[in-house]
Design a protein around this motif. Structure first.
Motif, PDB file in Angstrom:
ATOM      1  N   GLY A  29       0.784  -1.229   0.000  1.00 13.25           N
ATOM      2  CA  GLY A  29       0.000   0.000   0.000  1.00 13.25           C
ATOM      3  C   GLY A  29       0.811   1.270   0.000  1.00 13.25           C
ATOM      4  N   GLU A  30       2.144   1.168   0.083  1.00 15.26           N
ATOM      5  CA  GLU A  30       2.984   2.368   0.096  1.00 15.26           C
ATOM      6  C   GLU A  30       3.273   2.847  -1.326  1.00 15.26           C
ATOM      7  OE1 GLU A  30       5.847   2.914   3.793  1.00 15.26           O
ATOM      8  OE2 GLU A  30       6.452   1.181   2.590  1.00 15.26           O
ATOM      9  N   LEU A  31       3.568   4.149  -1.429  1.00 15.32           N
ATOM     10  CA  LEU A  31       4.120   4.718  -2.652  1.00 15.32           C
ATOM     11  C   LEU A  31       5.415   5.411  -2.239  1.00 15.32           C
ATOM     12  CD1 LEU A  31       2.146   6.686  -5.396  1.00 15.32           C
ATOM     13  CD2 LEU A  31       4.626   6.673  -5.137  1.00 15.32           C
ATOM     14  N   VAL A  32       6.532   4.734  -2.505  1.00 17.11           N
ATOM     15  CA  VAL A  32       7.840   5.163  -2.012  1.00 17.11           C
ATOM     16  C   VAL A  32       8.646   5.771  -3.154  1.00 17.11           C
ATOM     17  CG1 VAL A  32       9.975   4.428  -0.896  1.00 17.11           C
ATOM     18  CG2 VAL A  32       7.805   3.336  -0.275  1.00 17.11           C
ATOM     19  N   GLY A  33       9.175   6.970  -2.922  1.00 16.34           N
ATOM     20  CA  GLY A  33      10.049   7.617  -3.880  1.00 16.34           C
ATOM     21  C   GLY A  33      11.499   7.378  -3.525  1.00 16.34           C
ATOM     22  N   PRO A 146      -0.177  -6.434 -10.995  1.00 11.25           N
ATOM     23  CA  PRO A 146       0.789  -6.730  -9.930  1.00 11.25           C
ATOM     24  C   PRO A 146       0.378  -6.125  -8.592  1.00 11.25           C
ATOM     25  CG  PRO A 146       1.586  -4.940 -11.282  1.00 11.25           C
ATOM     26  CD  PRO A 146       0.339  -5.437 -11.955  1.00 11.25           C
ATOM     27  N   ARG A 147       0.915  -6.690  -7.524  1.00 18.25           N
ATOM     28  CA  ARG A 147       0.771  -6.085  -6.196  1.00 18.25           C
ATOM     29  C   ARG A 147       1.790  -4.968  -6.021  1.00 18.25           C
ATOM     30  NH1 ARG A 147       1.548 -10.581  -1.853  1.00 18.25           N
ATOM     31  NH2 ARG A 147       0.867  -8.922  -0.465  1.00 18.25           N
ATOM     32  N   LEU A 148       2.982  -5.169  -6.586  1.00 17.56           N
ATOM     33  CA  LEU A 148       4.077  -4.209  -6.464  1.00 17.56           C
ATOM     34  C   LEU A 148       4.582  -3.839  -7.849  1.00 17.56           C
ATOM     35  CD1 LEU A 148       6.401  -2.689  -4.949  1.00 17.56           C
ATOM     36  CD2 LEU A 148       7.639  -4.874  -4.929  1.00 17.56           C
ATOM     37  N   VAL A 149       4.692  -2.526  -8.101  1.00 16.24           N
ATOM     38  CA  VAL A 149       5.267  -2.028  -9.353  1.00 16.24           C
ATOM     39  C   VAL A 149       6.528  -1.241  -9.011  1.00 16.24           C
ATOM     40  CG1 VAL A 149       4.968  -0.408 -11.255  1.00 16.24           C
ATOM     41  CG2 VAL A 149       3.123  -1.956 -10.659  1.00 16.24           C
ATOM     42  N   VAL A 150       7.622  -1.562  -9.702  1.00 13.22           N
ATOM     43  CA  VAL A 150       8.891  -0.878  -9.521  1.00 13.22           C
ATOM     44  C   VAL A 150       9.199  -0.117 -10.807  1.00 13.22           C
ATOM     45  CG1 VAL A 150      11.349  -1.134  -9.049  1.00 13.22           C
ATOM     46  CG2 VAL A 150       9.704  -2.644  -7.915  1.00 13.22           C
ATOM     47  N   LEU A 151       9.313   1.196 -10.693  1.00 11.44           N
ATOM     48  CA  LEU A 151       9.486   2.060 -11.858  1.00 11.44           C
ATOM     49  C   LEU A 151      10.797   2.824 -11.725  1.00 11.44           C
ATOM     50  CD1 LEU A 151       5.852   3.526 -11.961  1.00 11.44           C
ATOM     51  CD2 LEU A 151       6.733   1.565 -13.245  1.00 11.44           C
ATOM     52  N   ASP A 152      11.718   2.591 -12.647  1.00  9.52           N
ATOM     53  CA  ASP A 152      13.027   3.234 -12.623  1.00  9.52           C
ATOM     54  C   ASP A 152      13.050   4.328 -13.687  1.00  9.52           C
ATOM     55  OD1 ASP A 152      15.635   3.884 -12.161  1.00  9.52           O
ATOM     56  OD2 ASP A 152      16.473   1.915 -12.617  1.00  9.52           O
ATOM     57  N   GLU A 153      12.992   5.580 -13.241  1.00  7.63           N
ATOM     58  CA  GLU A 153      12.948   6.733 -14.144  1.00  7.63           C
ATOM     59  C   GLU A 153      11.830   6.590 -15.182  1.00  7.63           C
ATOM     60  OE1 GLU A 153      14.799   9.240 -13.487  1.00  7.63           O
ATOM     61  OE2 GLU A 153      16.291   8.371 -12.155  1.00  7.63           O
ATOM     62  N   PRO A 154      10.573   6.466 -14.750  1.00  5.55           N
ATOM     63  CA  PRO A 154       9.500   6.126 -15.689  1.00  5.55           C
ATOM     64  C   PRO A 154       9.144   7.217 -16.684  1.00  5.55           C
ATOM     65  CG  PRO A 154       8.583   6.638 -13.533  1.00  5.55           C
ATOM     66  CD  PRO A 154      10.081   6.579 -13.365  1.00  5.55           C
ATOM     67  N   THR A 155       9.372   8.491 -16.351  1.00  5.51           N
ATOM     68  CA  THR A 155       8.899   9.557 -17.246  1.00  5.51           C
ATOM     69  C   THR A 155      10.020  10.193 -18.056  1.00  5.51           C
ATOM     70  OG1 THR A 155       9.076  11.237 -15.492  1.00  5.51           O
ATOM     71  CG2 THR A 155       6.980  10.071 -15.688  1.00  5.51           C
ATOM     72  N   ASP A 168      -1.188  10.261 -13.220  1.00  6.64           N
ATOM     73  CA  ASP A 168      -2.578   9.893 -12.902  1.00  6.64           C
ATOM     74  C   ASP A 168      -2.744   8.375 -12.889  1.00  6.64           C
ATOM     75  OD1 ASP A 168      -3.319  12.542 -12.668  1.00  6.64           O
ATOM     76  OD2 ASP A 168      -4.095  12.707 -14.712  1.00  6.64           O
ATOM     77  N   ALA A 169      -2.098   7.689 -13.828  1.00  7.32           N
ATOM     78  CA  ALA A 169      -2.195   6.229 -13.872  1.00  7.32           C
ATOM     79  C   ALA A 169      -1.547   5.602 -12.641  1.00  7.32           C
ATOM     80  CB  ALA A 169      -1.533   5.701 -15.149  1.00  7.32           C
ATOM     81  N   ILE A 170      -0.423   6.152 -12.211  1.00  9.86           N
ATOM     82  CA  ILE A 170       0.249   5.639 -11.010  1.00  9.86           C
ATOM     83  C   ILE A 170      -0.620   5.894  -9.779  1.00  9.86           C
ATOM     84  CG2 ILE A 170       2.262   5.945  -9.508  1.00  9.86           C
ATOM     85  CD1 ILE A 170       3.877   6.610 -12.053  1.00  9.86           C
ATOM     86  N   ARG A 171      -1.203   7.087  -9.697  1.00  9.04           N
ATOM     87  CA  ARG A 171      -2.078   7.403  -8.563  1.00  9.04           C
ATOM     88  C   ARG A 171      -3.279   6.469  -8.522  1.00  9.04           C
ATOM     89  NH1 ARG A 171      -1.326  13.056 -10.271  1.00  9.04           N
ATOM     90  NH2 ARG A 171       0.132  14.095  -8.847  1.00  9.04           N
ATOM     91  N   ALA A 172      -3.853   6.182  -9.684  1.00 11.78           N
ATOM     92  CA  ALA A 172      -5.032   5.306  -9.733  1.00 11.78           C
ATOM     93  C   ALA A 172      -4.673   3.899  -9.266  1.00 11.78           C
ATOM     94  CB  ALA A 172      -5.598   5.274 -11.153  1.00 11.78           C
ATOM     95  N   ASP A 176      -6.113   2.063  -5.742  1.00  8.82           N
ATOM     96  CA  ASP A 176      -6.777   0.755  -5.737  1.00  8.82           C
ATOM     97  C   ASP A 176      -6.060  -0.259  -4.850  1.00  8.82           C
ATOM     98  OD1 ASP A 176      -8.793   1.571  -7.401  1.00  8.82           O
ATOM     99  OD2 ASP A 176      -7.822   0.870  -9.241  1.00  8.82           O
ATOM    100  N   GLY A 177      -5.058   0.185  -4.105  1.00  7.72           N
ATOM    101  CA  GLY A 177      -4.355  -0.704  -3.183  1.00  7.72           C
ATOM    102  C   GLY A 177      -3.004  -1.171  -3.655  1.00  7.72           C
ATOM    103  N   GLY A 178      -2.558  -0.721  -4.837  1.00  8.28           N
ATOM    104  CA  GLY A 178      -1.265  -1.137  -5.359  1.00  8.28           C
ATOM    105  C   GLY A 178      -0.108  -0.479  -4.624  1.00  8.28           C
ATOM    106  N   THR A 179       1.051  -1.107  -4.701  1.00  8.88           N
ATOM    107  CA  THR A 179       2.264  -0.626  -4.052  1.00  8.88           C
ATOM    108  C   THR A 179       3.258  -0.210  -5.129  1.00  8.88           C
ATOM    109  OG1 THR A 179       1.880  -2.196  -2.259  1.00  8.88           O
ATOM    110  CG2 THR A 179       4.072  -1.218  -2.395  1.00  8.88           C
ATOM    111  N   VAL A 180       3.921   0.928  -4.915  1.00  3.55           N
ATOM    112  CA  VAL A 180       4.822   1.471  -5.933  1.00  3.55           C
ATOM    113  C   VAL A 180       6.154   1.859  -5.302  1.00  3.55           C
ATOM    114  CG1 VAL A 180       5.163   3.254  -7.703  1.00  3.55           C
ATOM    115  CG2 VAL A 180       2.848   2.411  -7.207  1.00  3.55           C
TER     116      VAL A 180
END
Length: 294
Positions: A29-33, A146-155, A168-172, A176-180
């Motif tokens: 449930g976390e969104l970690v930068g 996925p339950r967990l998405v790992v994004l390395d320099e996505p933009t 917006d897609a990451i926030r959505a 919904d309970g996803g972890t980033v």
């Protein structure tokens, strides 16, 4: 529940120590930068967490198991820093190929529409723009629910509109309970998305807390004003001139304002606010780079 775990993890490449006993937990449930300058060890840490590399020492777990075990990666989505897409395959064919590896993938049209690629479904990947290729690479990380998405320099390579659409897609997904776990050089991106920030420098964790707490780590505030000439004032960490306004960084904003008034210099449009994440990031990494006193 902890989805990704690193305990006293080190990684060497020959004589180079890329990671030095790093600890990190990413909970459901976390969104970690994840922030850090080039060469800080961010991508190395991500590669260990997703099973692309093995640590030289320490322990790494993904979904409670070994990241190199396919069963541990089944509910993982990844967009690496660099992605190669087969130039002759159409966008829809690439999505279908990746979808075939999952029991309940997101429908192709739904996924492409979510990332603004619906009109490109029949286009060959080799004919996509750099920004479109990047959006497709990110979209593929989400195809398997996925339950967990790992994004390395996505933009990287995206224009402002496409970047915000991706946010917006990451926030959505997170709503919904996803972890980033999001690694980025765009500090405003982490500031806009993350609940928690981990700053890495020279292979070590320098800070791990909320965005507000990371700002507070350096104890610096920004005093902005319009003034013809700034007198020499004590306690000023840095002075900047931007669009006709003067910005003074200081650890004691109240005292700085008192000193400014006492100086007799005419000024207007005074504003005092916390430092930005960028300023905190620079202060933390700069402090880490300074040699210790003898």
């Amino acid at each position: 529940m902890i989805l990704a775990h690193a305990h006293r993890v080190s990684r060497r490449y020959g004589t180079v120590l890329a990671l030095d006993e790093v600890d990190l937990d990413v909970r459901a449930g976390e969104l970690v930068g994840l922030l850090g300058p080039n060469g800080a060890g961010k991508s190395t840490l991500i590669n260990l967490l997703v099973g692309l590399r093995r640590p030289s020492s320490g322990r790494v777990e993904l979904n409670g198991g070994d990241p190199r075990d396919p069963a541990s990666r089944r509910q993982l989505g990844v967009t690496p820093q660099e992605t190669g897409l087969p130039g002759t395959l159409r966008v829809g064919e690439v999505v279908d190929f990746v979808s075939a590896h999952y029991p309940d993938p997101i429908p192709r049209d739904e996924l492409l529409d979510r990332f603004g690629l619906g009109a490109q479904v029949r286009r060959q990947c080799g004919g996509l723009s750099g920004g479109q290729k990047r959006r497709l690479a990110v979209a593929l990380a989400f195809v398997g629910r996925p339950r967990l998405v790992v994004l390395d320099e996505p933009t990287t390579g995206l224009d402002v509109e496409a970047r915000h659409a991706l946010w917006d897609a990451i926030r959505a997904f997170h709503a919904d309970g996803g972890t980033v776990l999001l690694s980025s050089h765009y500090l405003e991106e982490v500031e806009a998305l993350a609940q928690r920030v981990v700053v890495i420098g020279k292979g070590r964790v320098l800070a791990d807390d909320s965005v507000d707490a990371i700002r507070a780590v350096v104890g610096v505030r920004r005093v902005s004003l319009t003034v013809d000439a700034v007198p020499a004032l004590p306690g000023v960490v840095r002075t900047e001139q931007v669009d006709g306004r003067t910005h003074l960084l200081t650890a004691d904003a109240d005292q700085l304002v008192r000193d400014l008034v006492a100086s007799g210099v005419a000024f207007r449009n005074l504003e005092v606010r916390p430092t930005s994440l960028e300023e905190a990031f620079l202060a933390i990494t700069t402090a880490d780079a300074e040699p210790a006193p003898a």
